[in-house]
Each structure stands twice: as structure tokens, then as C-alpha cells.
Design an enzyme around this catalytic site. Structure first.
Site, PDB file in Angstrom:
ATOM      1  N   GLU A  45      18.002   2.243   4.374  1.00 58.63           N
ATOM      2  CA  GLU A  45      18.329   3.579   4.861  1.00 58.63           C
ATOM      3  C   GLU A  45      17.769   3.801   6.270  1.00 58.63           C
ATOM      4  O   GLU A  45      16.620   3.460   6.559  1.00 58.63           O
ATOM      5  CB  GLU A  45      17.741   4.597   3.882  1.00 58.63           C
ATOM      6  CG  GLU A  45      18.128   6.036   4.134  1.00 58.63           C
ATOM      7  CD  GLU A  45      17.633   6.965   3.042  1.00 58.63           C
ATOM      8  OE1 GLU A  45      18.038   8.142   3.043  1.00 58.63           O
ATOM      9  OE2 GLU A  45      16.837   6.515   2.182  1.00 58.63           O
ATOM     10  N   LYS A 114      25.060  11.029   3.570  1.00 59.45           N
ATOM     11  CA  LYS A 114      24.308  11.156   2.319  1.00 59.45           C
ATOM     12  C   LYS A 114      24.641  12.482   1.648  1.00 59.45           C
ATOM     13  O   LYS A 114      24.665  13.530   2.291  1.00 59.45           O
ATOM     14  CB  LYS A 114      22.813  11.055   2.612  1.00 59.45           C
ATOM     15  CG  LYS A 114      21.939  10.883   1.382  1.00 59.45           C
ATOM     16  CD  LYS A 114      20.493  10.579   1.789  1.00 59.45           C
ATOM     17  CE  LYS A 114      19.598  10.301   0.585  1.00 59.45           C
ATOM     18  NZ  LYS A 114      18.223   9.941   0.997  1.00 59.45           N
ATOM     19  N   CYS A 175      20.094   5.964  -1.412  1.00 63.97           N
ATOM     20  CA  CYS A 175      18.769   6.229  -1.964  1.00 63.97           C
ATOM     21  C   CYS A 175      18.776   7.226  -3.115  1.00 63.97           C
ATOM     22  O   CYS A 175      19.078   6.880  -4.247  1.00 63.97           O
ATOM     23  CB  CYS A 175      17.815   6.680  -0.864  1.00 63.97           C
ATOM     24  SG  CYS A 175      16.058   6.483  -1.304  1.00 63.97           S
ATOM     25  N   PRO A 354     -17.961   0.663   6.640  1.00 67.39           N
ATOM     26  CA  PRO A 354     -19.283   0.933   6.068  1.00 67.39           C
ATOM     27  C   PRO A 354     -19.288   0.506   4.596  1.00 67.39           C
ATOM     28  O   PRO A 354     -18.607   1.113   3.764  1.00 67.39           O
ATOM     29  CB  PRO A 354     -19.427   2.456   6.205  1.00 67.39           C
ATOM     30  CG  PRO A 354     -18.429   2.850   7.258  1.00 67.39           C
ATOM     31  CD  PRO A 354     -17.285   1.892   7.076  1.00 67.39           C
ATOM     32  N   LEU A 355     -19.997  -0.562   4.281  1.00 66.08           N
ATOM     33  CA  LEU A 355     -19.987  -1.151   2.942  1.00 66.08           C
ATOM     34  C   LEU A 355     -21.269  -0.753   2.207  1.00 66.08           C
ATOM     35  O   LEU A 355     -22.360  -1.228   2.532  1.00 66.08           O
ATOM     36  CB  LEU A 355     -19.876  -2.678   3.042  1.00 66.08           C
ATOM     37  CG  LEU A 355     -19.800  -3.469   1.739  1.00 66.08           C
ATOM     38  CD1 LEU A 355     -18.583  -3.075   0.921  1.00 66.08           C
ATOM     39  CD2 LEU A 355     -19.776  -4.968   2.038  1.00 66.08           C
ATOM     40  N   SER A 356     -21.130   0.113   1.210  1.00 59.80           N
ATOM     41  CA  SER A 356     -22.300   0.654   0.513  1.00 59.80           C
ATOM     42  C   SER A 356     -22.711  -0.159  -0.698  1.00 59.80           C
ATOM     43  O   SER A 356     -23.789   0.042  -1.242  1.00 59.80           O
ATOM     44  CB  SER A 356     -22.013   2.086   0.073  1.00 59.80           C
ATOM     45  OG  SER A 356     -21.035   2.098  -0.964  1.00 59.80           O
ATOM     46  N   GLY A 357     -21.836  -1.052  -1.162  1.00 59.27           N
ATOM     47  CA  GLY A 357     -22.115  -1.792  -2.391  1.00 59.27           C
ATOM     48  C   GLY A 357     -21.608  -1.089  -3.623  1.00 59.27           C
ATOM     49  O   GLY A 357     -21.851  -1.544  -4.742  1.00 59.27           O
ATOM     50  N   GLY A 358     -20.864   0.023  -3.437  1.00 59.81           N
ATOM     51  CA  GLY A 358     -20.268   0.738  -4.561  1.00 59.81           C
ATOM     52  C   GLY A 358     -18.832   0.308  -4.811  1.00 59.81           C
ATOM     53  O   GLY A 358     -18.275  -0.520  -4.080  1.00 59.81           O
ATOM     54  N   ASP A 360     -15.967   1.943  -4.453  1.00 58.37           N
ATOM     55  CA  ASP A 360     -14.951   2.334  -3.484  1.00 58.37           C
ATOM     56  C   ASP A 360     -14.951   1.440  -2.249  1.00 58.37           C
ATOM     57  O   ASP A 360     -13.914   0.870  -1.884  1.00 58.37           O
ATOM     58  CB  ASP A 360     -15.157   3.796  -3.076  1.00 58.37           C
ATOM     59  CG  ASP A 360     -14.976   4.743  -4.239  1.00 58.37           C
ATOM     60  OD1 ASP A 360     -14.247   4.388  -5.178  1.00 58.37           O
ATOM     61  OD2 ASP A 360     -15.566   5.837  -4.218  1.00 58.37           O
ATOM     62  N   SER A 361     -16.088   1.305  -1.588  1.00 60.74           N
ATOM     63  CA  SER A 361     -16.123   0.477  -0.376  1.00 60.74           C
ATOM     64  C   SER A 361     -15.899  -0.997  -0.708  1.00 60.74           C
ATOM     65  O   SER A 361     -15.288  -1.734   0.074  1.00 60.74           O
ATOM     66  CB  SER A 361     -17.440   0.665   0.382  1.00 60.74           C
ATOM     67  OG  SER A 361     -18.545   0.288  -0.409  1.00 60.74           O
TER      68      SER A 361
END
Length: 711
Positions: A45, A114, A175, A354-358, A360-361
Site C-alpha cells: 500500500e 480504497k 488492506c 543504561p544497563l541496570s541488570g534488571g 527491562d534493560s
């Protein structure tokens, strides 16, 4: 007389307003289609300008450049000898339509507007286009002079028509018409149209591909026929990722499946099918003129055959089983492809996280690593476009990526920003994951920066705020948490801009955010903290799906560091530690578990529930675990947090759209950001219902007790 037709459909990685790039990809798809023997080529499209032009559709320049590209397509030797079906906006009688332009050998056969516009979720087609609501009606369209010189035509048919070739009949859908309760293919099929085409710009959502497949299969199960489906792919310049999945079906069976996720800019699939199979199927199952108000399609006669007199020697395609991705694979592939498109088109040199160790990151880091896997795989498979793009990103024309970890080290910088409130566990988790994926890792401490900011405040006011555990108020406690979070955002952008410069390398880095969709629902993040970034690949994904995704990555990529990430309770680590251990967790702060939030989010957005409706549903869903008054408490707590923090969504980082309960108010979730947070009438209705239920429950218990005494 031939009976077998070879048809081509494609997925193209088009980019809004990239007219030259879009033209090149269209021509390449036509060239591939012809090389495979196809006589008809269908594209996605609005492929000439890109689907995501948004308010650029209002500009006359957009229409002008579309016609310039169409002229080049008409004149190209590549497009001769094959029916080409391309998409672009067209003004007719000063009304803008989303159209298909179908042409053959420098002649425009039909412009088909369309008829059903998508105007829900991320779609705003009514803002830019009008639907063509005159079924079976075709009128004259006066071509621009630049096209008249090429085609030799002054006017061409415009409207709801079909193509009648020497050997078959072709009708178009666009579509949303496939998804409509009154799909146009039904009436076309009853009038003898044998080949249906659908050019789409259908974006990826988790678990959505099966809906498309079901619709395409059912379209030809009901009344027979061949269905040819094309789709946009890639990042068109927005939060959406179009995931391809071009396909061809006949009589309820899929015979060809295009790629859903890949770094190929052009993916063309073809099928050779016997139209006599359609006629036989319809002869048994379809009786169109029984209880049917017959109104014939407007047929545009085309002196061209899709089949060949010698096609008896061509084998027909056989049915296949569609190969679906799991949700975990979709998270690994969709956002990764989206990140690659964004990186190569942004002109930047990589990503900073920023890598927090959780969870999400770490999920964001794994998606970048998955992207590196895809890039290396594409280069191994001979994709010269990907190789050229990666060489531009790393500014090395001799570079050839082979190992994902090595590529990750070139493109990806992770940073653990610790403080006195950070635990050793999170630092270790971040360091181990970075080592396993190969990112360039930085470990720094933000205490000096935080102390500096607080010293400025103290010099001006004469006061120094304290954490709650040290005797401070709730306001002080929150302010101290926010200072840490915002310092991380400032440092993230500083390092993203200058880290490569400091090491003598050119370019800057895109800052990646890592706030999930559930946190955004309640606003459980600091405005302008490190959740503020350039783009966020997980902003539309739930916590539950992210945990499943990490388990998939741990197995798929052998990332053992993820085991400890998944086992740890989610925490912001912004309050003081207790005996060196984390005392703050996300779920205790929110008063809701992430699984509860996911359900609430779906009820709020997908089921369109206000506070009272949500309470009425949850008292049944949670009846085994919670009393009505406990359910009421959670519902009221959610809506208070949601309304108090809704303003945060006005500045939220652009995120990959993956779920229909996304709270992104910039494009998807159009709700206010200034609420009366008391919800007085709504909560009063809930309290009244709780009281009523408690009285009924008490009466029931008393009755049961009396029966026991009587016995």
C-alpha cells in the site's frame, strides 16, 4: 488456451518520502517477478511515497513526486510485458484517495481507490483520505500532462472496477477491506472475479500474523479464488514495524509464504496456479445467483494473457503449512529489525544503553544482540545492502561482520550507573550480560554528580532533603529518587554524544530507553530520567512477555547471565539499601503485580473499561484470590496512579508498537493528560457495589449458619 497463471507479490522496505529509494525497490521487485515468469506484480500500500507520510499527504509536493515516480515506472524497460500494480495517493475532483494504479506497457489500465479506510489504533486514514463509496461505479480521471505524454491517454478509468484479461479476471482490495465485515472480495467472487489482490500496510503486533492468515484463507474458502497479498515491511519512519508476510492462497490453502522478519529490502514470492481449480471449486460450492441481488462489476478489458499456451509443463504450487513465530521469537526479531532500520537510516554509529541488570534493560540489550545476529546472518547469506549499510555505520569499507559479539562491541555501548543505593548484585548482572553479548561496557558511579546537584539546592534554600528511612517526608524521598534518575539521563546523553569522540572514533550513539508498557500505564518512572531516550524497543511490550523473551534468549543465545536477571525482583534501586540488600521493589511501590497490571491494561484499552466496568470484570476474574473490597482497592489505586502520572506519556520516548494496550498518547492512546484524580462518581459506584455485595454475602452466611443450627 492456457490455464495456469504465475503471479508475484512482494514486501518492500519503503520509507516515507524516500521517493528515489522507493522507486529503486519497486523496480527491483518487478525485475525479480519477471525473472520468475510472473505476468502480474503486486506491491504494498502507498509504496511510491511510503505509507507513513502522515500530514505530508496534505502537501502538493507529495502528489507531484508520486506522479514523477509513476512516470519513471511507466517508461522503464523493466516494467514492460507485465501488469504492475503500485500504490500512491491521487486527487480526483479535489478529493484525496488512497489508490492502486494498475498499468501495462506504458498504459494505465485502472486507478482503483480504497473503499474501506482504517481509522482505529495507529491508523488515521480518514485524516488524509476519503473512501470511495460508490460500489461498482467507474468514471473518467484526467491524467496530469506529464503522464499524458508518456501513456498517450487523456483519461483513464477511476473507481471500483476489475480487470478482465483474455484468460481470467482480477479484482483489487486494499488492506482494511480484507478486515471489513463487508469485504469487497465477496461480491467480486460472486461475479466471477477469480484473482483477488490485496496491497497492505499492516504493522506488526505480537500474535497478529495468524489473523492475517486466517482472513486470507477464509476469503478463498467461502467462494473460491486466488488471493494475492502484499505488505509493507521495515520501519517506515515511525513507531511501527511492518513485518512483511506476503502470501498467496487458493481455495482456502496457503501456497506461498513470504518472510515475516528479515533485513531484505525486497522480498518477492511467486506462485503458479491453475485457474481451472478455482472454477471447479466454485462449480461445486458456489451458486451466486441464488438469493443474491446481482450487480455486475465494471470490467476493464485488457488484451493480455497471464497464462501461456505451453503452461501444461508448468507445475502448480501445492498447499503449505504456515510457519508461525512464537511471541518470544517475534520480540527477538521485530524490534531488532526496527532498530537496524533506524540505525542505518539515522546516520548514527551505534546505540548507548543504561544497563541496570534488571529485566527491562537486559531485554533491550538482548534485542540489540539479536539485531547483530541478524546482520551477521544476512551478510553470510550474501546480502550486499546490509553489508554496505554496516560498513557505513562503522565507517570502514573493508569491514565484514562475522561474529555477533564482535559486531556488538562495535555498535553497542552499555553503561552501569551505580550509586550508594545500588547493590553489588545488579552491578554484577549488568557486567556479566555485557561480557556475554560483547558490548563495550562502562561502569561508573553517579554519587558525585548527585551530591553536586543537592549541594546547589542546599546553598540556595539552606535545606537538605532526606530519604524517608532517615526521617524525610514523602516529598523529600521522591525528590531524592528523581535526582538520581535524571542524572542518569544526562550522563547517558553525554556519553552517547562524546564517548566515540573520546576514543578517537567518528559519530554519535542513539540512546535506547527500556521502560516497558506496564510501567508506562501507571507512570512508574521519573519524567526525563533514563527512560527518556531516542527510541525504546520494548515500550510496547509487557513485563510478562519480556520475562518469557529473556528465557528464550538464555536458551537461544546461551546467555547464562540472564538466569540471575530473571530470578531477581524488579527494583529501581533509588532508595537506601538495608544491610546491603535492596529494600525497594517495583511491585511494592506500585501496589500491583506486573501480571495484574497487564490484565488491567488490556481492560483499560482493548476492552475500553472505565473504573466501574473494570471492577465488575475483575471481581469475577480475581474472585479466587481477592475479595470485592480488595479488588476495589487495586482498581482505585491503578486509576489514581494512571491519572496522576498520565502527563508523563506526553513526553514518552518513541517506542516500538507491539501491543494494543500501549498507553502512548502521542500516536496511539488518545486520552487526556489532566484528570480529576478523585474519580468521585466512578469510585462511589464501586464502593456502593462493594457494600451491596458485602451485605448479600453476610445475609448468605447468616442463612447458612441458621441452617446448620436447625440441623
Amino acid at each position: 488456451m492456457g490455464r495456469k497463471v504465475t503471479l508475484a507479490t512482494c514486501s518492500l522496505n519503503q520509507w516515507a518520502l524516500d521517493f528515489d529509494g522507493n522507486l529503486a525497490r519497486i523496480l527491483k521487485s518487478v525485475e525479480i517477478a519477471k525473472s520468475k515468469g510472473a505476468k502480474y506484480r503486486l506491491g504494498p500500500e502507498l509504496e511510491i511515497c511510503g505509507y507513513g507520510c502522515a500530514d505530508h499527504f496534505y502537501e502538493s509536493d507529495t502528489l507531484l513526486h508520486c506522479f514523477q515516480v509513476l512516470k519513471e515506472l511507466l517508461e522503464s524497460p523493466v516494467t514492460q510485458g507485465i501488469i504492475c500494480d503500485v500504490g500512491m495517493p491521487i486527487m480526483h475532483h479535489n478529493v484525496r484517495y488512497n489508490c492502486r494504479v494498475i498499468f501495462l506497457d506504458k498504459k494505465i489500465l485502472l486507478i482503483r481507490p480504497k473503499m474501506v479506510l482504517a481509522n482505529y489504533g495507529n491508523n488515521r486514514e480518514f485524516r488524509w483520505f476519503s473512501p470511495w463509496n460508490r460500489a461498482r461505479h467507474v468514471e473518467e480521471y484526467f491524467l496530469p500532462r506529464m503522464l499524458q505524454d508518456t501513456t498517450g491517454q487523456e483519461t483513464v478509468p477511476f473507481g471500483d472496477g476489475v480487470l478482465s484479461t483474455i484468460d481470467t479476471c482480477i479484482g483489487s482490495e486494499i488492506c482494511a477491506e480484507l478486515w471489513s465485515s463487508r469485504s469487497t472480495h465477496i461480491d467480486m467472487g460472486l461475479d466471477g472475479v477469480e484473482i483477488f489482490t490485496n496491497s497492505s500496510a499492516s504493522y506488526h503486533q505480537l500474535r497478529k500474523a495468524d489473523h492475517r492468515v486466517i482472513l486470507v484463507k477464509s476469503a478463498t474458502t467461502k467462494s473460491g479464488g486466488i488471493y494475492v497479498y502484499a505488505n509493507q515491511k521495515g520501519c517506515d519512519g515511525d513507531r511501527l514495524y511492518y513485518d512483511g508476510c506476503a502470501m498467496i492462497a487458493i481455495n482456502g490453502d496457503i501456497v506461498v509464504q513470504g518472510k515475516q522478519f528479515s533485513l531484505e529490502d525486497v522480498d518477492v514470492v511467486t506462485a503458479t496456479l491453475d485457474v481451472e481449480d478455482v472454477r471447479s471449486y466454485r462449480g461445486e460450492y458456489c451458486h451466486p445467483h441464488v438469493d443474491y441481488e446481482y450487480k455486475p462489476c465494471h470490467r476493464v478489458k485488457v488484451n493480455f494473457s497471464l497464462s501461456d499456451d505451453q503452461d501444461i509443463y508448468f507445475p502448480s504450487c501445492e498447499p503449505i503449512e504456515w510457519q508461525f513465530h512464537t511471541p518470544e521469537e517475534e520480540i527477538s526479531l521485530g524490534p531488532a529489525c526496527w532498530l537496524w532500520d533506524y540505525l542505518r537510516r539515522s546516520g548514527q554509529a551505534g546505540f548507548f544503553l543504561p544497563l541496570s541488570g534488571g529485566v527491562d534493560s537486559s531485554s533491550t540489550a538482548c534485542i540489540v544482540y539479536s539485531m547483530c545476529q541478524l546482520v551477521c546472518e544476512a551478510v553470510r547469506n550474501g546480502n550486499t545492502q546490509v553489508l554496505s549499510d554496516v560498513q557505513k555505520v562503522v565507517t570502514d569499507i573493508t569491514y565484514r561482520p562475522k561474529d555477533p559479539r564482535e559486531l556488538c562491541g562495535r555498535l553497542f555501548t552499555t553503561c552501569y550507573m551505580g550509586s550508594e543505593n545500588s547493590s553489588e548484585d545488579t552491578c554484577t548482572r549488568a557486567k556479566e550480560l555485557a561480557a556475554q553479548i560483547g558490548s563495550t561496557h562502562i561502569n561508573l558511579n553517579i554519587d558525585f554528580a548527585v551530591e553536586g546537584v543537592l549541594r546547589i539546592f542546599s546553598m540556595v534554600t539552606g535545606k537538605l532533603p532526606l530519604f524517608r528511612v532517615n526521617g524525610g517526608s514523602t516529598r523529600e524521598n521522591l525528590a531524592l529518587q528523581n535526582v538520581q534518575a535524571r542524572i542518569r539521563m544526562i550522563l547517558a546523553y553525554l556519553f552517547a554524544q562524546l564517548n566515540l569522540w573520546a576514543t578517537g572514533k567518528p559519530g554519535g550513539l542513539l540512546v535506547l530507553g527500556s521502560a516497558n508498557v506496564d510501567e508506562s500505564l501507571t507512570g512508574y518512572f521519573t519524567k526525563y530520567d533514563c527512560s527518556s531516550a531516542d527510541i525504546n524497543p520494548i515500550g510496547g511490550i509487557s513485563k510478562a512477555d519480556l520475562k518469557s523473551f529473556l528465557q528464550y534468549c538464555a536458551n537461544r543465545f546461551q546467555l547464562t547471565a540472564l538466569d540471575s536477571v530473571m530470578a531477581a525482583p524488579p527494583t529501581a534501586e533509588l532508595e537506601p539499601l538495608s544491610n546491603g540488600q535492596v529494600s525497594q521493589t517495583d511491585e511494592s511501590d506500585m501496589g500491583l503485580t506486573y501480571s495484574e497490571l497487564s490484565l488491567i491494561g488490556r481492560l483499560r484499552k482493548i476492552s475500553r473499561c472505565g473504573p466501574y466496568s473494570m471492577f465488575c470484570k475483575l471481581i469475577h476474574t480475581w474472585k479466587e484470590a481477592l475479595s470485592p473490597s480488595e479488588v476495589a482497592t487495586k482498581v482505585k489505586r491503578f486509576f489514581r496512579m494512571y491519572s496522576v502520572n498520565r502527563h508523563k506519556m506526553t513526553t514518552v520516548t518513541p517506542a516500538y508498537h507491539a501491543e494494543n494496550y500501549s498507553p502512548d498518547d502521542n500516536r496511539f492512546d488518545l486520552r487526556p493528560f489532566l484528570y480529576n484524580t478523585l474519580w468521585s462518581r466512578q469510585f462511589r459506584c464501586i464502593d456502593s457495589q462493594v457494600s451491596k455485595m458485602e451485605v448479600e454475602n453476610s445475609t448468605h452466611l447468616q442463612g447458612s449458619s441458621k441452617k446448620c443450627l436447625d440441623l
